[in-house]
Design a protein around this motif. Structure first.
Motif, PDB file in Angstrom:
ATOM      1  N   GLN A 153       0.845  -1.194   0.000  1.00  0.00           N
ATOM      2  CA  GLN A 153       0.000   0.000   0.000  1.00  0.00           C
ATOM      3  C   GLN A 153       0.881   1.245   0.000  1.00  0.00           C
ATOM      4  N   HIS A 176      -6.547   2.047   3.635  1.00  0.00           N
ATOM      5  CA  HIS A 176      -7.656   1.091   3.639  1.00  0.00           C
ATOM      6  C   HIS A 176      -8.607   1.464   4.782  1.00  0.00           C
ATOM      7  N   SER A 178      -9.425  -0.481   7.124  1.00  0.00           N
ATOM      8  CA  SER A 178      -9.164  -1.361   8.265  1.00  0.00           C
ATOM      9  C   SER A 178      -8.869  -0.582   9.546  1.00  0.00           C
ATOM     10  N   GLN A 181     -11.684  -0.782  12.079  1.00  0.00           N
ATOM     11  CA  GLN A 181     -11.725  -1.991  12.932  1.00  0.00           C
ATOM     12  C   GLN A 181     -11.104  -1.696  14.287  1.00  0.00           C
ATOM     13  N   ARG A 207      -4.202   5.905  -2.113  1.00  0.00           N
ATOM     14  CA  ARG A 207      -2.888   5.290  -2.329  1.00  0.00           C
ATOM     15  C   ARG A 207      -2.135   6.039  -3.415  1.00  0.00           C
ATOM     16  N   GLN A 221     -13.741   1.713  -0.177  1.00  0.00           N
ATOM     17  CA  GLN A 221     -13.798   0.336   0.323  1.00  0.00           C
ATOM     18  C   GLN A 221     -14.962   0.187   1.288  1.00  0.00           C
ATOM     19  N   PHE A 261      -2.530 -11.519   4.799  1.00  0.00           N
ATOM     20  CA  PHE A 261      -2.652 -10.147   5.300  1.00  0.00           C
ATOM     21  C   PHE A 261      -2.042 -10.136   6.690  1.00  0.00           C
ATOM     22  N   PHE A 263      -2.931  -8.721   9.302  1.00  0.00           N
ATOM     23  CA  PHE A 263      -3.885  -8.594  10.404  1.00  0.00           C
ATOM     24  C   PHE A 263      -4.885  -9.740  10.494  1.00  0.00           C
ATOM     25  N   THR A 264      -4.757 -10.759   9.608  1.00  0.00           N
ATOM     26  CA  THR A 264      -5.654 -11.917   9.693  1.00  0.00           C
ATOM     27  C   THR A 264      -4.845 -13.209   9.599  1.00  0.00           C
ATOM     28  N   SER A 296     -10.020 -11.176   3.130  1.00  0.00           N
ATOM     29  CA  SER A 296     -10.748 -11.528   4.354  1.00  0.00           C
ATOM     30  C   SER A 296      -9.888 -12.435   5.225  1.00  0.00           C
ATOM     31  N   GLY A 297     -10.381 -12.740   6.400  1.00  0.00           N
ATOM     32  CA  GLY A 297      -9.671 -13.692   7.253  1.00  0.00           C
ATOM     33  C   GLY A 297     -10.162 -13.619   8.685  1.00  0.00           C
ATOM     34  N   ALA A 318     -12.878 -10.635   9.579  1.00  0.00           N
ATOM     35  CA  ALA A 318     -12.922  -9.316   8.933  1.00  0.00           C
ATOM     36  C   ALA A 318     -12.829  -9.517   7.430  1.00  0.00           C
ATOM     37  N   PHE A 319     -13.302  -8.542   6.717  1.00  0.00           N
ATOM     38  CA  PHE A 319     -13.130  -8.559   5.260  1.00  0.00           C
ATOM     39  C   PHE A 319     -13.091  -7.120   4.766  1.00  0.00           C
ATOM     40  N   GLY A 320     -12.577  -6.939   3.562  1.00  0.00           N
ATOM     41  CA  GLY A 320     -12.541  -5.603   2.973  1.00  0.00           C
ATOM     42  C   GLY A 320     -12.694  -5.727   1.472  1.00  0.00           C
TER      43      GLY A 320
HETATM   44  N1  DAH Z   1      -7.261  -3.926   3.997  1.00  0.00           N
HETATM   45  C1  DAH Z   1      -7.074  -4.835   2.894  1.00  0.00           C
HETATM   46  C2  DAH Z   1      -6.647  -4.068   1.658  1.00  0.00           C
HETATM   47  O1  DAH Z   1      -6.960  -2.906   1.551  1.00  0.00           O
HETATM   48  C3  DAH Z   1      -8.332  -5.593   2.610  1.00  0.00           C
HETATM   49  C4  DAH Z   1      -8.672  -6.525   3.727  1.00  0.00           C
HETATM   50  C5  DAH Z   1      -8.182  -7.803   3.706  1.00  0.00           C
HETATM   51  C6  DAH Z   1      -9.455  -6.102   4.767  1.00  0.00           C
HETATM   52  C7  DAH Z   1      -8.487  -8.698   4.731  1.00  0.00           C
HETATM   53  C8  DAH Z   1      -9.760  -6.982   5.811  1.00  0.00           C
HETATM   54  C9  DAH Z   1      -9.266  -8.281   5.773  1.00  0.00           C
HETATM   55  O2  DAH Z   1     -10.507  -6.637   6.848  1.00  0.00           O
HETATM   56  O3  DAH Z   1      -9.587  -9.117   6.776  1.00  0.00           O
HETATM   57  O4  DAH Z   1      -6.032  -4.613   0.801  1.00  0.00           O
END
Ligand code: DAH
Length: 353
Positions: A153, A176, A178, A181, A207, A221, A261, A263-264, A296-297, A318-320
């Motif tokens: 990023q 992002h 995130s 969260q 970015r 996002q 990722f 964070f997951t 996600s994860g 979480a997912f994004g």
């Molecule tokens: N933050 C990540 C991105 O911008 C996307 C993402 C991936 C968000 C996994 C999440 C996650 O919450 O669990 O590429």
């Protein structure tokens, strides 16, 4: 003297008046005590006795004529004035100005649809800052300083922290959503009863990318977060299956692909069958038949602990996802730049959706 009276007679008869100013001029000349008629009356003394009566009569006639004219001129001017006041200068026969209501932007439409889908299964909407500290955007999410994961990023830093040591308070434009969260989890007060978090977080992110058909320095996002006791990977899969089924064409296939990722853990990328070619292969899906729509994860226990929550007791997923990407697939928008060019020919195509 009689000649003078005759002359004034004619002048009064020919007088026309169109404005209050002209009316006042008429009054000064013929009616007022300094006017010409008063002057003539004064001159009556020097008229020989024998003619005085006749001349006096002529003068009276002139005086009456002036007064009559003055009265009718004043009425006329008054009427003109009041009709100008009560009738607005509007031509009601003119055609109306067309009411050009705009349309909702496709990104707004898709964001609203995403929110609607998740709200129906119990997610609320949360928000966070776009100008963020390094800690919320990276540090708390397990991106150590100088870790290569930061390369994913390319970031706009807006302010370096004072001390050269404390990088976590550098300010940046969030890369992002995130960061929200972390802010949500932090709000749980230690020592009070844990309130489950089930939120989605739409927002703008930035970015350092060169603008092209496929990349932009600003995009959108939607983040999702679910933290409670006993939240497992199955819940993540169920939730995202449901989303894809609601959002896209019936028959759309979905797959989870292992990924990384910070964070997951474990992490997965979510692909759906290409909406453009139906999975046969085209340049949108780079001839694979699949398009990635989200990361996600399961939230890494370290991230949960960073926010003061006990990861032994609470787990979550979480997912994004990118709103531009979802919109591209749903409405076949092949150039990212169209979203921000404000071309009404593009925007009008979303009328009535
Ligand atoms: N933050 C990540 C991105 O911008 C996307 C993402 C991936 C968000 C996994 C999440 C996650 O919450 O669990 O590429």
């Amino acid at each position: 003297m009689l000649d003078k009276v005759k002359e004034l007679h004619q002048e009064i008869e020919q007088y026309t008046i169109n404005s209050p100013e002209q009316l006042e001029q008429f009054r000064m000349r013929f009616i007022s005590r300094k006017g010409v008629i008063t002057e003539l009356f004064e001159g009556l003394k020097s008229v020989p006795q024998a003619d005085r009566r006749a001349v006096g009569q002529e003068l009276n006639g002139l005086k009456n004529l002036a007064q009559e004219r003055f009265d009718s001129f004043s009425q006329l001017v008054n009427e003109q004035q009041s009709s100008a006041r009560s009738v607005a200068p509007v031509d009601l026969t003119l055609p109306t100005i067309p009411n050009l209501t705009g349309t909702q932007h496709p990104l707004t439409l898709v964001r609203q649809r995403i929110i609607q889908i998740f709200e129906r299964i119990g997610f609320n909407v949360a928000d966070g800052p776009e100008i963020e500290s390094d800690w919320y955007n990276f540090g708390a999410l397990n991106f150590p300083d100088n870790h290569p994961a930061r390369d994913m990023q390319d970031t706009f830093f807006v302010e370096k922290a004072n001390a050269d040591t404390d990088a976590s308070s550098d300010m940046l434009l969030r890369t992002h959503t995130s960061n929200v969260q972390i802010r949500l989890m932090e709000r749980q007060k230690p020592g009070t009863a844990f309130r489950p978090i089930r939120s989605i977080m739409p927002g703008r992110v930035y970015r350092n990318e060169t603008i092209s058909a496929r990349a932009h320095c600003m995009f959108h996002q939607v983040e999702g977060l679910y933290i409670d006791r006993n939240v497992g990977f199955k819940d993540l899969k169920d939730t995202l299956y449901h989303f894809v089924k609601e959002m896209f064409e019936p028959g759309t296939r979905i797959r989870f692909r292992p990924s990384y990722f910070p964070f997951t853990e474990p992490s997965a990328e979510i692909d759906i069958s290409c909406q453009i070619c139906g999975g046969k292969g085209c340049n949108i899906c780079k001839h694979t038949g699949w398009v990635e729509i989200a990361g996600s994860g399961m939230v890494d226990p370290q991230v949960i602990a960073n926010c003061g929550i006990d990861p032994e007791e609470y787990t979550g997923f979480a997912f994004g996802m990118g709103i531009e990407r979802i919109t591209q697939l749903k409405y076949v928008v092949n150039d990212l730049r169209l979203y921000t060019e404000n071309d009404v020919r593009f925007l009008r195509q979303f009328e009535g959706l």
